[in-house]
Motif scaffolding. Structure first.
Motif, mmCIF file in Angstrom:
data_model
loop_
_atom_site.group_PDB
_atom_site.id
_atom_site.type_symbol
_atom_site.label_atom_id
_atom_site.label_comp_id
_atom_site.label_asym_id
_atom_site.label_seq_id
_atom_site.Cartn_x
_atom_site.Cartn_y
_atom_site.Cartn_z
ATOM 1 N N SER A 5 0.695 -0.919 0.149
ATOM 2 C CA SER A 5 -0.033 -0.131 -0.095
ATOM 3 C C SER A 5 0.957 1.268 -0.025
ATOM 4 O O SER A 5 2.065 1.161 0.167
ATOM 5 N N ASN A 6 0.291 2.286 -0.343
ATOM 6 C CA ASN A 6 1.115 3.624 -0.591
ATOM 7 C C ASN A 6 2.007 3.949 0.805
ATOM 8 O O ASN A 6 1.354 4.149 1.859
ATOM 9 N N ARG A 7 2.968 4.348 0.647
ATOM 10 C CA ARG A 7 3.860 4.742 1.731
ATOM 11 C C ARG A 7 4.539 6.196 1.405
ATOM 12 O O ARG A 7 5.379 6.543 2.165
ATOM 13 N N THR A 8 4.173 6.682 0.526
ATOM 14 C CA THR A 8 4.783 8.041 -0.284
ATOM 15 C C THR A 8 3.976 9.213 0.097
ATOM 16 O O THR A 8 2.887 9.130 0.057
ATOM 17 N N THR A 9 4.521 10.176 0.455
ATOM 18 C CA THR A 9 3.898 11.525 0.631
ATOM 19 C C THR A 9 4.251 12.606 -0.121
ATOM 20 O O THR A 9 3.551 13.652 -0.046
ATOM 21 N N ASN A 10 5.343 12.437 -0.738
ATOM 22 C CA ASN A 10 6.089 13.606 -1.489
ATOM 23 C C ASN A 10 5.705 13.562 -2.972
ATOM 24 O O ASN A 10 6.390 12.597 -3.557
ATOM 25 N N ARG A 11 4.628 14.199 -3.396
ATOM 26 C CA ARG A 11 4.177 14.088 -4.974
ATOM 27 C C ARG A 11 3.829 15.345 -5.313
ATOM 28 O O ARG A 11 2.894 16.150 -4.694
ATOM 29 N N ALA A 12 3.907 15.749 -6.666
ATOM 30 C CA ALA A 12 3.619 17.062 -7.112
ATOM 31 C C ALA A 12 2.052 17.122 -7.203
ATOM 32 O O ALA A 12 1.451 16.034 -7.307
ATOM 33 N N PRO A 13 1.420 18.306 -6.890
ATOM 34 C CA PRO A 13 -0.131 18.227 -6.784
ATOM 35 C C PRO A 13 -0.894 17.807 -7.990
ATOM 36 O O PRO A 13 -1.747 17.228 -7.920
ATOM 37 N N ASP A 14 0.036 18.042 -9.196
ATOM 38 C CA ASP A 14 -0.955 17.690 -10.207
ATOM 39 C C ASP A 14 -0.681 15.961 -10.582
ATOM 40 O O ASP A 14 -1.415 15.529 -11.570
ATOM 41 N N ARG A 15 -0.014 15.429 -10.070
ATOM 42 C CA ARG A 15 0.259 14.023 -9.781
ATOM 43 C C ARG A 15 -0.214 13.093 -8.541
ATOM 44 O O ARG A 15 -0.198 12.011 -8.149
ATOM 45 N N ASP A 16 -1.119 14.122 -7.710
ATOM 46 C CA ASP A 16 -1.518 13.688 -6.244
ATOM 47 C C ASP A 16 -2.999 13.136 -6.764
ATOM 48 O O ASP A 16 -3.856 13.855 -6.492
ATOM 49 N N VAL A 17 -3.111 12.046 -7.202
ATOM 50 C CA VAL A 17 -4.513 11.763 -7.902
ATOM 51 C C VAL A 17 -4.806 10.285 -7.047
ATOM 52 O O VAL A 17 -4.144 9.422 -6.857
ATOM 53 N N THR A 18 -6.070 10.300 -7.089
ATOM 54 C CA THR A 18 -6.364 9.011 -6.329
ATOM 55 C C THR A 18 -7.551 8.116 -7.095
ATOM 56 O O THR A 18 -8.402 8.691 -7.806
ATOM 57 N N ILE A 19 -7.731 6.882 -7.006
ATOM 58 C CA ILE A 19 -8.710 5.929 -7.631
ATOM 59 C C ILE A 19 -10.049 6.133 -6.722
ATOM 60 O O ILE A 19 -9.809 5.851 -5.461
ATOM 61 N N THR A 20 -11.129 6.539 -7.325
ATOM 62 C CA THR A 20 -12.301 6.402 -6.727
ATOM 63 C C THR A 20 -13.349 5.504 -7.089
ATOM 64 O O THR A 20 -14.344 5.236 -6.314
ATOM 65 N N ASP A 21 -13.271 4.852 -8.254
ATOM 66 C CA ASP A 21 -14.079 3.562 -8.258
ATOM 67 C C ASP A 21 -13.521 2.541 -9.493
ATOM 68 O O ASP A 21 -12.607 2.897 -10.365
ATOM 69 N N ILE A 22 -13.812 1.215 -9.693
ATOM 70 C CA ILE A 22 -13.724 0.643 -10.458
ATOM 71 C C ILE A 22 -14.945 -0.226 -10.867
ATOM 72 O O ILE A 22 -15.798 -0.649 -10.105
ATOM 73 N N GLU A 23 -15.152 -0.248 -12.179
ATOM 74 C CA GLU A 23 -16.491 -0.740 -12.996
ATOM 75 C C GLU A 23 -16.121 -1.920 -13.989
ATOM 76 O O GLU A 23 -14.864 -1.774 -14.578
ATOM 77 N N THR A 24 -16.790 -2.784 -14.220
ATOM 78 C CA THR A 24 -16.537 -4.017 -15.093
ATOM 79 C C THR A 24 -18.014 -4.042 -15.977
ATOM 80 O O THR A 24 -19.028 -3.780 -15.702
ATOM 81 N N CYS A 25 -17.507 -4.676 -17.104
ATOM 82 C CA CYS A 25 -18.621 -5.119 -17.867
ATOM 83 C C CYS A 25 -18.113 -6.361 -18.977
ATOM 84 O O CYS A 25 -16.722 -6.353 -18.957
ATOM 85 N N VAL A 26 -19.044 -7.290 -19.509
ATOM 86 C CA VAL A 26 -18.478 -8.178 -20.201
ATOM 87 C C VAL A 26 -19.249 -8.038 -21.616
ATOM 88 O O VAL A 26 -20.381 -8.044 -21.758
#
Length: 406
Positions: A5-26
């Protein structure tokens, strides 16, 4: 236990992104195409595809439990987290790795879009502007899949002339490399269980190959797949008898579990042998590559661990001067992911296309022209994978009982 899991805290603001959802279909094409979409708080979404088959989308949705909140730009760390989090229930192999492969591909799509570069650039850069495609062909109705298992047809469908006619038709479309299935129902006569082909069965295969060569000549690269059907002695006999026909390769000649058996056949013939689609992650390719059990290695990136893992396999193949030709039975999304991989791998040769009979193939993606032109796919310059899907077309072809991305 390791914790990816994420252990980093030093990241430029424009790369401080998070996953909010994952969807699937077939989507149901000639195979079941397992699609996944990753959402982020940056308003960027990424799309990926996993290898066909049941249960894969359920595993991808399970992985949402620990991926939401993570930074999607850490693609390789997140792949390791997916493996680690599921290690107690199959995470090192099989469908769990297949599910992780589709998400990994979607993460490269996200990363490219966030950073404004194509996926191949993130994977190390480009060796080629277009990727050569080989077309997986079938004579008449000689191959049809029902629940993952091929259905046999009338004997006429397997006539050598039928194969030759189909080869000529596909060459006229602009393809310069073809593959046919050479495992046929009469392999099971007189015994359907023991894996030994009769003299008559081997002779019919040789006649089929000869008919195709007479029709399209030797400037067309020609491969054949026999789907792990044979004993060592049958594999040796067949490969030996096909030596005069200068094949691109003969694929999956013996069951995939025993690398020593594969190497034994490879050492007995000058016909190039290919295999690899049944193996997962780089570790399972060690014996094939370092013991020279294969001439062309054929992992499936949507099965074996995604694009970075496939590139690791390609690197080890290059150490041993072995060509890399990915297996691919995907829809347009997985195919384009493989194109980016082919662009950045020096020992890449050809990429499989296995959807010739899907008339709406080019309707499913959102690019403004056919994906394959004259047997090649141009490497996209758009950020990420450079491809999306037409959701209306996808909705029309959903697997029975399935739902579209919410």
């Amino acid at each position: 236990m390791r914790d990816f899991s994420n252990r980093t805290t030093n990241r430029a603001p424009d790369r401080d992104v998070t996953i909010t959802d994952i969807e699937t279909c077939v989507v149901e094409g000639n195979f079941e195409w397992n699609l996944v979409r990753v959402h982020t708080d940056a308003g960027v979404t990424g799309i990926g595809e996993s290898y066909r088959g049941g249960g894969v989308t359920e595993v991808m949705e399970y992985m949402k439990r620990f991926l939401v909140g993570e930074n999607p730009l850490d693609v390789e760390r997140l792949f390791r987290r997916m493996v680690q989090e599921t290690s107690g229930h199959g995470g090192t192999t099989g469908k769990v790795v297949t599910a992780a492969s589709g998400i990994e591909i979607a993460l490269w799509d996200v990363a490219g879009k966030v950073l404004g570069v194509p996926a191949y650039q993130l994977l190390g850069g480009k060796y080629r502007d277009e990727v050569r495609i080989y077309c997986d062909c079938h004579a008449g109705e000689a191959y049809e899949v029902s629940d993952g298992y091929p259905s046999a047809h009338d004997d006429d469908a397997y006539a050598a002339e039928a194969y030759a006619e189909e080869a000529a038709r596909v060459v006229d479309m602009g393809f310069t490399a073809l593959k046919f299935d050479l495992d046929q129902p009469f392999d099971n006569d007189p015994d359907p269980f023991n894996g030994r082909a009769s003299n008559a069965a081997v002779r019919r295969k040789v006649e089929t190959v000869e008919a195709i060569r007479e029709e399209v000549g030797y400037d067309v690269d020609l491969a054949f797949d026999v789907h792990w059907d044979y004993t060592i002695d049958t594999a040796k006999r067949l490969a030996s008898k096909l030596e005069p026909y200068d094949l691109m390769w003969l694929e999956d000649v013996v069951p995939p579990e025993n690398a020593d058996a594969q190497r034994e056949v490879n050492r007995a013939t000058s016909t190039p042998l290919a295999t690899g689609e049944n193996r997962f992650r780089v570790h399972e390719f060690e014996e094939l590559l370092y013991d020279f059990g294969v001439d062309i290695v054929t992992p499936d990136p949507t099965t074996c661990g995604g694009l970075a893992e496939s590139k690791a396999i390609a690197n080890r193949a290059e150490e041993n001067y072995i060509a890399f030709s990915p297996h691919n039975v995907c829809g347009p999304v997985g195919t384009m992911a493989c194109v980016h991989l082919g662009a950045c791998v020096p020992n890449f040769d050809v990429l499989e296309y296995h959807a010739l009979e899907v008339e709406w193939w080019d309707d499913l993606h959102d690019r403004d022209r056919p994906l394959i032109e004259d047997g090649y796919i141009e490497v996209p310059e758009e950020p990420g994978l450079g491809i999306g899907i037409d959701e209306d077309v996808a909705r029309d072809h959903l697997l029975d009982g399935g739902t579209m991305f919410p």
